[in-house]
Enzyme design. Structure first.
Site, PDB file in Angstrom:
ATOM      1  N   HIS A   1      64.545 -36.292 -14.308  1.00 31.89           N
ATOM      2  CA  HIS A   1      65.809 -36.301 -13.918  1.00 31.89           C
ATOM      3  C   HIS A   1      66.017 -36.817 -12.411  1.00 31.89           C
ATOM      4  O   HIS A   1      66.159 -36.218 -11.305  1.00 31.89           O
ATOM      5  CB  HIS A   1      66.393 -34.624 -13.794  1.00 31.89           C
ATOM      6  CG  HIS A   1      67.622 -34.459 -13.795  1.00 31.89           C
ATOM      7  ND1 HIS A   1      68.596 -35.396 -13.824  1.00 31.89           N
ATOM      8  CD2 HIS A   1      68.603 -33.668 -14.061  1.00 31.89           C
ATOM      9  CE1 HIS A   1      69.955 -35.056 -13.902  1.00 31.89           C
ATOM     10  NE2 HIS A   1      69.852 -33.925 -13.737  1.00 31.89           N
TER      11      HIS A   1
ATOM     12  N   ARG B   1      75.021 -35.032  -5.626  1.00 36.61           N
ATOM     13  CA  ARG B   1      74.681 -35.972  -6.613  1.00 36.61           C
ATOM     14  C   ARG B   1      75.594 -37.037  -6.843  1.00 36.61           C
ATOM     15  O   ARG B   1      75.249 -38.412  -6.947  1.00 36.61           O
ATOM     16  CB  ARG B   1      75.000 -35.014  -8.010  1.00 36.61           C
ATOM     17  CG  ARG B   1      74.234 -33.905  -8.443  1.00 36.61           C
ATOM     18  CD  ARG B   1      72.906 -34.374  -8.918  1.00 36.61           C
ATOM     19  NE  ARG B   1      72.807 -35.329 -10.179  1.00 36.61           N
ATOM     20  CZ  ARG B   1      73.029 -35.158 -11.305  1.00 36.61           C
ATOM     21  NH1 ARG B   1      72.804 -33.858 -11.720  1.00 36.61           N
ATOM     22  NH2 ARG B   1      73.004 -35.927 -12.382  1.00 36.61           N
TER      23      ARG B   1
ATOM     24  N   ARG C   1      72.306 -40.006 -20.695  1.00 30.74           N
ATOM     25  CA  ARG C   1      71.768 -38.534 -20.778  1.00 30.74           C
ATOM     26  C   ARG C   1      71.080 -38.678 -22.351  1.00 30.74           C
ATOM     27  O   ARG C   1      71.909 -38.435 -23.034  1.00 30.74           O
ATOM     28  CB  ARG C   1      72.533 -37.651 -20.470  1.00 30.74           C
ATOM     29  CG  ARG C   1      71.948 -36.216 -20.753  1.00 30.74           C
ATOM     30  CD  ARG C   1      72.675 -35.125 -20.054  1.00 30.74           C
ATOM     31  NE  ARG C   1      72.393 -34.946 -18.633  1.00 30.74           N
ATOM     32  CZ  ARG C   1      72.326 -34.051 -17.837  1.00 30.74           C
ATOM     33  NH1 ARG C   1      73.126 -32.935 -18.299  1.00 30.74           N
ATOM     34  NH2 ARG C   1      72.335 -33.871 -16.521  1.00 30.74           N
TER      35      ARG C   1
ATOM     36  N   CYS D   1      69.045 -27.077  -9.678  1.00 30.36           N
ATOM     37  CA  CYS D   1      69.678 -28.292  -9.911  1.00 30.36           C
ATOM     38  C   CYS D   1      70.866 -27.781 -10.820  1.00 30.36           C
ATOM     39  O   CYS D   1      72.267 -28.533 -10.782  1.00 30.36           O
ATOM     40  CB  CYS D   1      68.806 -29.093 -10.996  1.00 30.36           C
ATOM     41  SG  CYS D   1      68.191 -27.900 -12.264  1.00 30.36           S
TER      42      CYS D   1
ATOM     43  N   ASP E   1      64.704 -23.693 -11.966  1.00 29.47           N
ATOM     44  CA  ASP E   1      65.271 -24.328 -12.952  1.00 29.47           C
ATOM     45  C   ASP E   1      65.466 -23.215 -14.122  1.00 29.47           C
ATOM     46  O   ASP E   1      64.547 -22.206 -14.134  1.00 29.47           O
ATOM     47  CB  ASP E   1      65.024 -25.369 -13.226  1.00 29.47           C
ATOM     48  CG  ASP E   1      65.918 -26.307 -14.252  1.00 29.47           C
ATOM     49  OD1 ASP E   1      67.079 -26.074 -14.361  1.00 29.47           O
ATOM     50  OD2 ASP E   1      65.344 -27.311 -14.713  1.00 29.47           O
TER      51      ASP E   1
ATOM     52  N   GLN F   1      68.931 -36.277 -10.028  1.00 32.86           N
ATOM     53  CA  GLN F   1      69.044 -34.829  -9.430  1.00 32.86           C
ATOM     54  C   GLN F   1      68.058 -34.581  -8.165  1.00 32.86           C
ATOM     55  O   GLN F   1      68.343 -34.285  -7.058  1.00 32.86           O
ATOM     56  CB  GLN F   1      68.545 -33.926 -10.567  1.00 32.86           C
ATOM     57  CG  GLN F   1      68.594 -32.608  -9.785  1.00 32.86           C
ATOM     58  CD  GLN F   1      70.017 -31.876  -9.668  1.00 32.86           C
ATOM     59  OE1 GLN F   1      70.860 -31.933 -10.413  1.00 32.86           O
ATOM     60  NE2 GLN F   1      70.126 -31.615  -8.309  1.00 32.86           N
TER      61      GLN F   1
HETATM   62  N1   CP Z   1      72.235 -30.752 -12.802  1.00 31.44           N
HETATM   63  C1   CP Z   1      72.806 -31.272 -14.001  1.00 31.44           C
HETATM   64  O1   CP Z   1      72.316 -32.448 -14.371  1.00 31.44           O
HETATM   65  O2   CP Z   1      73.770 -30.726 -14.309  1.00 31.44           O
HETATM   66  P1   CP Z   1      74.632 -30.881 -15.603  1.00 31.44           P
HETATM   67  O3   CP Z   1      73.645 -30.728 -16.788  1.00 31.44           O
HETATM   68  O4   CP Z   1      75.814 -30.288 -15.590  1.00 31.44           O
HETATM   69  O5   CP Z   1      74.846 -32.737 -15.833  1.00 31.44           O
END
Ligand code: CP
Length: 321
Positions: free
Chosen positions: A143, A306, A116, A278, A238, A146
């Protein structure tokens, strides 16, 4: 189409998950089908530890996370592998050490990388210079993990993907990009409603429209909530200021005020539309408590999925099935 009995059209040929635009609809459906099977197996208490037995996966985080970190770590353990958390404060990707060198060194130690970070180019660099699978756990552009979970959730609640309609309300950000890509690949009509200055980048809209020619999906980019939500089976939002945009939060709160998903906005969609996010959500900003906690909300199903979707990605890229 039944995900549990989906028959692959071709061999799964992907080595990485960098961006779902690289995937065929069949490859995406293979992942979703496996995710549904792994979820069912887990519910039945079946052992899955052979899938990643003996495999180590490095998880690199340059941004905060709760869902991504915990779901990957738990999923890797459930599949019999071992997850190593590494903060980018230690690695210094591109600063302390080049992406090229990090990719080569990690390839000698572990069997896969989940990352990430901010720049998509760093994720692509790890894949290009290393010799092990790389999974994108969120960048400023995409993403993918997700939206795989989101499609599994949409399927579970609506019983179909092709022919359904998903409306995204808010910022034309990495979630909007990824939803446009996956929906347009799978024949899900997708509409994106943003304030005029926050539309998704044209490049992603062009991709989505091209995908839609093949799938039959309809792609709509608009500033109108009424247009976006008409006939929608799912309403998605979001945060208004993504990670790294905190300095813009006050301006964005003003610019996005009319785009809050509340009961009135939900009423613009189908009466049985589901609400999706998300997470993490900023309650009282992009969504109200009544919607988050209401009967139409499936946000915690998305979070759970997820785990199952990412286990499927890990199994397809580096596991024994
Ligand atoms: N939706 C998501 O990626 O959550 P986090 O940022 O907590 O990993």
């Amino acid at each position: 189409m039944d995900l549990l009995t989906y028959t692959p059209q071709a061999k799964f040929a992907q080595q990485h998950l960098l961006c779902l635009q690289d995937y065929t609809p069949d490859e995406i459906l293979q992942i979703l089908s496996l995710a549904a099977k792994l979820k069912l197996q887990r519910r039945l208490g079946m052992d899955q530890t052979h899938v990643l037995a003996g495999k180590n996966i490095a998880m690199i985080f340059s941004k905060p996370s709760m869902r991504t970190r915990v779901s990957f770590e738990a999923g890797i353990e459930q599949l019999g592998g071992h997850a190593l958390f590494i903060s980018d404060a230690e690695i210094g990707l591109g600063t302390r050490e080049s992406v090229h060198d990090v990719a080569n060194v990690l390839s000698r130690f572990v069997d896969g990388i989940m990352i990430r970070t901010f720049r998509q180019s760093d994720v692509e660099g790890l894949a290009k210079y290393g010799h092990i699978p790389v999974i994108n756990g969120l960048t400023d552009d995409y993403h993918p993990c997700q939206v795989l979970a989101d499609m599994l959730t949409l399927y579970e609640h609506k019983g179909r993907l092709a022919g359904a309609k998903l409306a995204f309300v808010g910022d034309g950000n990495n979630m909007a990009n990824s939803l446009m890509i996956i929906c347009s690949k799978l024949g899900v009509d997708v509409s994106i409603a943003t304030p005029a200055d926050y539309a998704p980048q044209e490049k992603y809209v062009v991709w989505a429209r091209r995908n839609a020619v093949a799938s039959g999906a309809k792609v709509t980019i608009t500033t109108s909530l009424e247009e976006a939500l008409a006939g929608a089976d799912a309403v998605y939002t979001d945060v208004w200021a993504s990670m790294g945009m905190e300095a813009e939060a006050e301006k964005r709160a003003r610019d996005f005020a009319a785009y809050q998903v509340n009961a009135r906005v939900m009423s613009l969609a189908k009466p049985d539309a589901i609400f999706m996010h998300c997470l993490p959500a900023h309650r009282g900003s992009e969504v109200t408590d009544e919607v988050m906690d209401g009967a139409q909300s499936v946000v915690f199903d998305e979070a759970e999925n997820r785990l199952h979707a990412q286990k499927a990605v890990l199994a397809m890229l580096m596991g024994k099935l």
